[in-house]
Structures are given as C-alpha cells and as structure tokens.
Enzyme design. Structure first.
Site, PDB file in Angstrom:
ATOM      1  N   HIS A 179       0.270   0.790   2.587  1.00 23.89           N
ATOM      2  CA  HIS A 179       0.439   0.400   3.983  1.00 23.89           C
ATOM      3  C   HIS A 179       1.834  -0.177   4.182  1.00 23.89           C
ATOM      4  O   HIS A 179       2.295  -1.019   3.402  1.00 23.89           O
ATOM      5  CB  HIS A 179      -0.608  -0.647   4.379  1.00 23.89           C
ATOM      6  CG  HIS A 179      -0.304  -1.326   5.686  1.00 23.89           C
ATOM      7  ND1 HIS A 179       0.080  -2.652   5.785  1.00 23.89           N
ATOM      8  CD2 HIS A 179      -0.298  -0.842   6.963  1.00 23.89           C
ATOM      9  CE1 HIS A 179       0.290  -2.965   7.050  1.00 23.89           C
ATOM     10  NE2 HIS A 179       0.071  -1.892   7.789  1.00 23.89           N
ATOM     11  N   SER A 180       2.561   0.290   5.208  1.00 25.32           N
ATOM     12  CA  SER A 180       3.848  -0.255   5.601  1.00 25.32           C
ATOM     13  C   SER A 180       4.819  -0.229   4.425  1.00 25.32           C
ATOM     14  O   SER A 180       5.137   0.838   3.909  1.00 25.32           O
ATOM     15  CB  SER A 180       3.650  -1.667   6.166  1.00 25.32           C
ATOM     16  OG  SER A 180       4.810  -2.127   6.820  1.00 25.32           O
TER      17      SER A 180
END
Length: 284
Positions: free
Chosen positions: A99-100
C-alpha cells in the site's frame, strides 16, 4: 484465524512482522505505507483464509528497529529488508502486496526479482515518487540540510491517546477515527511525558537521491507476473494521471477504481470491495 508476532534478523537489525494464518499456506508478504505499520492490514488479512499473510513493519516503523544513528532512510534499503524477510522465512517465491510507499517498494522488488513474485497486489501506488534528473542537486542539498537537523528533531507528545489518534487522522489526506485507532494500536506508545509515536523521526527526512520516471519505467517493464492495482476515487492521487499512465506499461495488469480514500483498504466503510477484488484476483 491464527495470528502471531514474528521477529527476523536482517543485516544486523531486528524487523517485526505480524502474521495471520498457518505456515503451510501460500504466503503473502504485505508492505505498509509511509508512517503506517503492519496494522495497515488488520481488516484485510484475517479474511484471506487460504493464505499466510506476513505484514512487515519497515525499519523505523511499528515494532521494528530504527536505523543506526547517523544513517538515512533510503527507499531502496526497504527492498533489502523485504527480501531479507522472505529469505529468513525460507520463501523462495510468494505473493507480494503493498500500500502506498509499500506499493512503490513492491514495484521495485517485483521488477528486480520477478521470478520470486507469483502475483503482485498494489493498493494506491505503483512505482515511487520521482524527480527529474536535472533536479538531483536540489534533492541532495535538502537531504544534507535535513541530516544536519536530525539530532534536533523531537517527537510530539500528546497528553491523551485520543489526542494522538486525532492527530493521526489529519495525516496524508485524512483517515477516519477507526482507521487511525487501528494504526495507532501499533504505532503509538505511552512514554513518561505522554503518548508519542514509535516511528523514527528520521523517516520524515528528504531522500538524498530519487529515481527518475525513466528508471521507474524499467521496473514496470519487468513486471511479468499478474498485477492488480487498486485505487480510490477520493484519494489525493485521484486527480493525477500518474498511476494510469504507469499501469499502461505493465503487461498483465488489472486496474480497479473503487470508492474510498488513500487508506480505502483500512476504512471500515470501504475495505470490503477491496478485499473482494483481492480475493477474486488471487483465486484466478
């Protein structure tokens, strides 16, 4: 689902991870975003019943060691740590999820070692933040100034846990109180003066060097495994065409736009569609 804390030694540092599921199931290594921690997967991981999910705390985050004094946090060092985790667990190949910032690191890892990644799940990120080559001197200048100030940096102190949770809600596009509580469960601790963060203040320092967009392209072209990219329509990335443009350079990718913010996988109101897309992708 069975959950446990694990610790591995990588290059002289202790890295922490949270594991869901039994060791005889197919492994997913999950990488969190900047200033987050392994609790980023607390909603999704318990629902992946057919898998063993190992969510790493990056160095300087969660329960993992901080980098030694005088060292910077280089993005590429996180690739070493994620590979080191896989090696310590004797995982020759595995599914990778990020994520990210964790999605950016996952992109680099999968591009460098495509033979080890069976499938790649990217949430709100593909590749890393880039800077044109002609701005390299500016990037280094800011990083050196940051390093000179590093010893003066102090963590904020909050009188109550609620104040810290409220502060975390404002970071990086904003998250709900429920999502903030989840991250703070692993990222916050009670010091003598009050509540403060486990994360190392140095992770906020500017990078000394950044990749260029052309360099990111070279990683994207090496992603030969099936790739799922999930983005949120209320994310701060939604106004940019960066991720769709990068996705076009990946041979076997499915890009899904869902309702939600930058932490749509962690928000109680939006994580279920994210989970369903991941389950569908992994079962194909």
């Amino acid at each position: 689902m069975h959950t446990e804390e694990i610790r591995v030694e990588v290059a002289g540092q202790t890295l922490a991870a949270k594991q869901w599921g039994d060791s005889d199931k197919p492994a997913i290594i999950a990488l969190h975003g900047w200033l987050d921690n392994a609790a980023s997967y607390d909603l999704i991981a318990p629902q992946l019943n057919d898998f063993r999910v190992i969510a790493l705390d990056f160095a300087g985050h969660g329960f993992s060691d901080h980098r030694p004094d005088g060292m910077r946090y280089h993005m590429l060092d996180n690739v070493d740590d994620a590979v080191g985790l896989a090696d310590a667990l004797e995982l020759e190949d595995f599914i990778l999820m990020g994520h990210s910032m964790g999605a950016g690191i996952s992109t680099l890892l999968a591009g460098a070692f495509p033979e080890r990644i069976k499938k790649l799940v990217l949430i709100e990120g593909i590749g890393t933040h880039t800077t044109p080559a002609d701005r390299s001197a500016e990037v280094l200048r800011k990083a050196v100034k940051d390093m000179k100030r590093a010893g003066l940096s102090r963590k904020p102190i909050y009188d109550t846990e609620a104040e810290a949770i409220a502060a975390r809600m404002q970071a990086l596009g904003g998250i709900s109180e429920a999502a903030s509580k989840t991250l703070c469960s692993r990222g916050l601790y009670k010091a003598e003066e009050g509540y403060t963060w486990r994360s190392d203040p140095r992770v906020k320092m500017n990078s000394a060097i950044r990749l260029t967009e052309e360099m990111i392209d070279s990683y994207l072209k090496e992603l030969i495994m099936p790739v799922l990219l999930i983005t949120g329509n209320q994310s701060f990335f939604a106004a940019s065409d960066m991720m769709p443009k990068r996705a076009e350079k990946v041979a076997n990718i499915k890009h899904v736009l869902l309702d939600g913010n930058h932490h749509l996988h962690l928000e109680p109101e939006t994580f279920q569609p994210v989970l369903q897309e991941i389950l569908n992708f992994l079962s194909t």
